[in-house]
Design an enzyme around this catalytic site. Sequence first.
Site, mmCIF file in Angstrom:
data_model
loop_
_atom_site.group_PDB
_atom_site.id
_atom_site.type_symbol
_atom_site.label_atom_id
_atom_site.label_comp_id
_atom_site.label_asym_id
_atom_site.label_seq_id
_atom_site.Cartn_x
_atom_site.Cartn_y
_atom_site.Cartn_z
ATOM 1 N N ARG A 30 0.835 -1.202 0.000
ATOM 2 C CA ARG A 30 0.000 0.000 0.000
ATOM 3 C C ARG A 30 0.872 1.256 0.000
ATOM 4 O O ARG A 30 0.669 2.172 -0.781
ATOM 5 C CB ARG A 30 -0.921 -0.012 1.210
ATOM 6 C CG ARG A 30 -2.240 -0.747 1.006
ATOM 7 C CD ARG A 30 -2.082 -2.194 0.531
ATOM 8 N NE ARG A 30 -3.364 -2.849 0.396
ATOM 9 C CZ ARG A 30 -3.936 -3.562 1.365
ATOM 10 N NH1 ARG A 30 -3.328 -3.710 2.544
ATOM 11 N NH2 ARG A 30 -5.115 -4.123 1.173
ATOM 12 N N GLU B 272 -10.460 -11.971 1.223
ATOM 13 C CA GLU B 272 -11.256 -10.887 0.634
ATOM 14 C C GLU B 272 -11.348 -11.003 -0.892
ATOM 15 O O GLU B 272 -11.006 -10.084 -1.638
ATOM 16 C CB GLU B 272 -10.672 -9.524 1.034
ATOM 17 C CG GLU B 272 -10.720 -9.286 2.539
ATOM 18 C CD GLU B 272 -10.168 -7.937 2.947
ATOM 19 O OE1 GLU B 272 -10.567 -7.418 3.999
ATOM 20 O OE2 GLU B 272 -9.323 -7.384 2.217
ATOM 21 N N TRP C 86 -7.442 -13.868 11.389
ATOM 22 C CA TRP C 86 -7.485 -12.414 11.522
ATOM 23 C C TRP C 86 -8.876 -11.863 11.787
ATOM 24 O O TRP C 86 -9.017 -10.804 12.407
ATOM 25 C CB TRP C 86 -6.915 -11.752 10.263
ATOM 26 C CG TRP C 86 -7.791 -11.829 9.036
ATOM 27 C CD1 TRP C 86 -7.931 -12.875 8.188
ATOM 28 C CD2 TRP C 86 -8.636 -10.791 8.522
ATOM 29 N NE1 TRP C 86 -8.807 -12.571 7.173
ATOM 30 C CE2 TRP C 86 -9.258 -11.288 7.350
ATOM 31 C CE3 TRP C 86 -8.930 -9.485 8.932
ATOM 32 C CZ2 TRP C 86 -10.158 -10.523 6.591
ATOM 33 C CZ3 TRP C 86 -9.818 -8.725 8.180
ATOM 34 C CH2 TRP C 86 -10.426 -9.245 7.017
ATOM 35 N N TYR D 53 -4.126 -5.828 14.964
ATOM 36 C CA TYR D 53 -3.936 -5.033 13.754
ATOM 37 C C TYR D 53 -3.392 -3.682 14.193
ATOM 38 O O TYR D 53 -4.126 -2.805 14.639
ATOM 39 C CB TYR D 53 -5.252 -4.896 12.983
ATOM 40 C CG TYR D 53 -5.414 -5.960 11.922
ATOM 41 C CD1 TYR D 53 -5.005 -7.273 12.156
ATOM 42 C CD2 TYR D 53 -5.970 -5.671 10.686
ATOM 43 C CE1 TYR D 53 -5.146 -8.256 11.196
ATOM 44 C CE2 TYR D 53 -6.115 -6.644 9.711
ATOM 45 C CZ TYR D 53 -5.697 -7.936 9.973
ATOM 46 O OH TYR D 53 -5.832 -8.914 9.014
ATOM 47 N N ASP E 55 -2.365 -1.255 12.553
ATOM 48 C CA ASP E 55 -2.754 -0.075 11.787
ATOM 49 C C ASP E 55 -3.917 0.650 12.442
ATOM 50 O O ASP E 55 -4.221 1.790 12.072
ATOM 51 C CB ASP E 55 -3.099 -0.454 10.350
ATOM 52 C CG ASP E 55 -4.066 -1.614 10.268
ATOM 53 O OD1 ASP E 55 -5.172 -1.445 9.741
ATOM 54 O OD2 ASP E 55 -3.717 -2.717 10.736
ATOM 55 N N TRP F 171 -0.862 -2.926 8.401
ATOM 56 C CA TRP F 171 -1.363 -2.597 7.067
ATOM 57 C C TRP F 171 -1.189 -1.095 6.859
ATOM 58 O O TRP F 171 -1.468 -0.301 7.751
ATOM 59 C CB TRP F 171 -2.822 -3.007 6.931
ATOM 60 C CG TRP F 171 -3.025 -4.476 7.149
ATOM 61 C CD1 TRP F 171 -3.503 -5.091 8.267
ATOM 62 C CD2 TRP F 171 -2.712 -5.525 6.226
ATOM 63 N NE1 TRP F 171 -3.513 -6.449 8.099
ATOM 64 C CE2 TRP F 171 -3.037 -6.742 6.852
ATOM 65 C CE3 TRP F 171 -2.191 -5.539 4.930
ATOM 66 C CZ2 TRP F 171 -2.854 -7.971 6.216
ATOM 67 C CZ3 TRP F 171 -2.016 -6.761 4.302
ATOM 68 C CH2 TRP F 171 -2.348 -7.956 4.942
ATOM 69 N N THR F 172 -0.737 -0.697 5.672
ATOM 70 C CA THR F 172 -0.223 0.661 5.521
ATOM 71 C C THR F 172 -1.038 1.543 4.583
ATOM 72 O O THR F 172 -0.507 2.485 3.988
ATOM 73 C CB THR F 172 1.237 0.610 5.046
ATOM 74 O OG1 THR F 172 1.312 -0.053 3.778
ATOM 75 C CG2 THR F 172 2.122 -0.103 6.055
ATOM 76 N N GLU F 173 -2.334 1.283 4.447
ATOM 77 C CA GLU F 173 -3.150 2.158 3.607
ATOM 78 C C GLU F 173 -3.001 3.619 4.021
ATOM 79 O O GLU F 173 -2.917 4.514 3.189
ATOM 80 C CB GLU F 173 -4.630 1.761 3.691
ATOM 81 C CG GLU F 173 -4.971 0.465 2.984
ATOM 82 C CD GLU F 173 -4.941 -0.727 3.924
ATOM 83 O OE1 GLU F 173 -4.144 -0.711 4.886
ATOM 84 O OE2 GLU F 173 -5.706 -1.693 3.688
#
Length: 765
Positions: A171, A348, A414, A441, A443, A480-482
Amino acid sequence: MLKPLKMTVLAAILYSSTLAAQDADPGRYPLIPYPQEITTAKGEFIIGRQTNIVAPKVFANELKQLQLLMTTYLGGPLPVAAKPGASSIVLVQDNTITGEEEYHLQITPERVTLSARTGTGIFRGIESMHQLFPVNRTPVADRLKSFYLPAADIKDHPTWEWRGMHLDVARHFFSIEYVKKYIDMLALYKMNKLHLHLSDDQGWRIEIKKYPLLTSQGAWRTFNNQDSVCMSKAKENPDMAIDTQHIVVRNGKTMYGGFYTQKQMKDIIAYAAARHIEIIPEIDMPGHMMAAIKAYPFLACSQENGWGVTFSTPICPCKEETFKFAEDVFSEIAALFPSQYIHLGADEVEKTSWANSPLCADVMKANNLKSVEELQSYFVKRMEKFFNSKGKKLIGWDEILEGGISPTAVLMYWRSWVPKAPIEAAKHGNKVIMTPGNPLYFDAVPDRNSISNVYHFEPIPKQLNAEEAKYIMGAQANLWTEWIASEKRADYMIMPRMTALAEVLWTHHQRYENYLERLASHYTLLDDMGVHYRLPDLEGFTEDNVFIDKGELAVKKPLKDLTIHYTTDGSIPTAASPELPQPMAITKTESIKLAAFSRFGNRGDIYNLRFRQVNYLAPVTEKAGQTGLNLDFYKGAFKSVTKIKADADSAMTVSNVVIPAGLGKEGKPFGAKLHGYIDVPETGIYSFYLTCDDGGILYIGGEEVVNNDGWHAPVQKSGQIALQKGVHPLLVSFVEGGGGYTLKLEYSLNGSKLMPVPDNWLKRK
């Protein structure tokens, strides 16, 4: 073979003090994770330029790592000797020590002896020594002439084999230097797995020589909606800004991205291996493949490539060309990464294109597959066979349960809202790695509860018996790096809560208050390493504060060397802003921004405080009912509590501000209103703290006290209200967006310690 230094029985009795009933002094022994066994002692071992190191050739790598530390602290390596002298650090290979990561560290005034069977055990012991080294060095660290280690006898080993951290470089991209820094942080706290998420819709980050477009095209993008969110938030928080080192201009277009060549990745892998950390690559298939499909459109079932109902268009599991592509990619991945594991992802997946594909209809008929979920299982199982042919084991997110799972696949759990997933997998005989979104998580934006939530995480589900529990390999936290576009922001999100997870997975002892005392020393150690960690929370206020005649802002500093700066004009506080007086008198309605700064200028959270002059709210005269609250339940997706529909679908009673387990369908959105009265026992200023996932608002006496609305991960918000003794109407409106919920209400009175709201304060209508 050199033998550890022994002491006479009398000397040992006089010298040492074994702590059986209490923990070691956290200031003198600030070890995280805490050792399995520690015997403390008086005295110190002095390390100076006259100290030598004795090590067998088998520990050449570990000797190199120890010398790197000595160079950092003393300005150069220590001499290496063939046998111990008057001041020696001795590394010993001891084959009676059975564990792969087990070590025995003996520190006396005469010698340090570190014993283990393997280099991994020696390295874990070196990191324990590292944590006992001095901190509080100056920003431009003067080399020390000498320093000391406190005497102790430590016998140590991990509880779980999988102690992992994850980094999403797809991301937002991160430099080689930062990945190595990330590895250093893992090594310091005895974590042993790094899960690298190398591909996603937003970018492909690893060179695949057979498919060069994956990186020449797939590694670059124009700014997307996630970038725009980061840019907007950077106006208030510069750490949210996108790293300019990953921005280029090509053909007149501004592009963001980057990738690792295979040569660069080999260097990263070697760096991690020297620190006994295994890197597990993830190439996410069959979903999350938009970057690849744009480069190679034949991978999709049709010409459509974009977003479906929920997720992006996946690759097509009904074409042999797709499997050839996947096998080619994973052949290069398997050859590049020494890890025994490859992570397939398989989460997903938007299956609409599969359901509409004639090709997939034929494949499903030919293989007697009854659903698109079974079609996904067909893809995963076929890829697992290919992984096995390369000597690798497959890991997948817990969606690989859907449609059937092979007996040998490793499941990574998860989805917190599907608690049965790890239980079913373990009972089926599959190995499981625990990484539930709440609390692992990372993030999710941290708050004052985050460290405690991680520290009290239990890796083994209660429903498993002792035999089934053996299938739980351990746990990891995911980043997670959105919305994490810079290295500073990544540091902030993982530290210090990673230290809590490290102790859970290594020691598995519950000594939370002692851990917090030990953690206080680690902030300075992290400063020395250049880590932009999240500073501890400031206390002594809420976000919305009230006073009657006059008030004061008295901030409790969690670390003595912090300075607190503030502004009243709406600007962001800097280290040059006025320092907050202690206490600061409040005589009028106003807004204050404040932030803490470490000695190296690391800024903590920005607190936006409002102060209002009010009168005490009078109680109502109507009579309250029995203890508890009424709960009205509303089916549907409501992105704000203000959008909850008028008519409830059902109603019940609850004992407190809680959502009963099992309310609504698993993982589905809903709304709820908990209402009644709160009967406060005395007049005073009440602070309320509302923790929500997703959103909620607390009203008392018709006034909004805490606004924590909107869909978001678990976060705590706070506010104050001045209440006269007696009964006041109470309403908590709550919305859940799907994916697991949290709701908790706490209070303090006139600045007291945070406590749960007692059940007997709450009354039904």
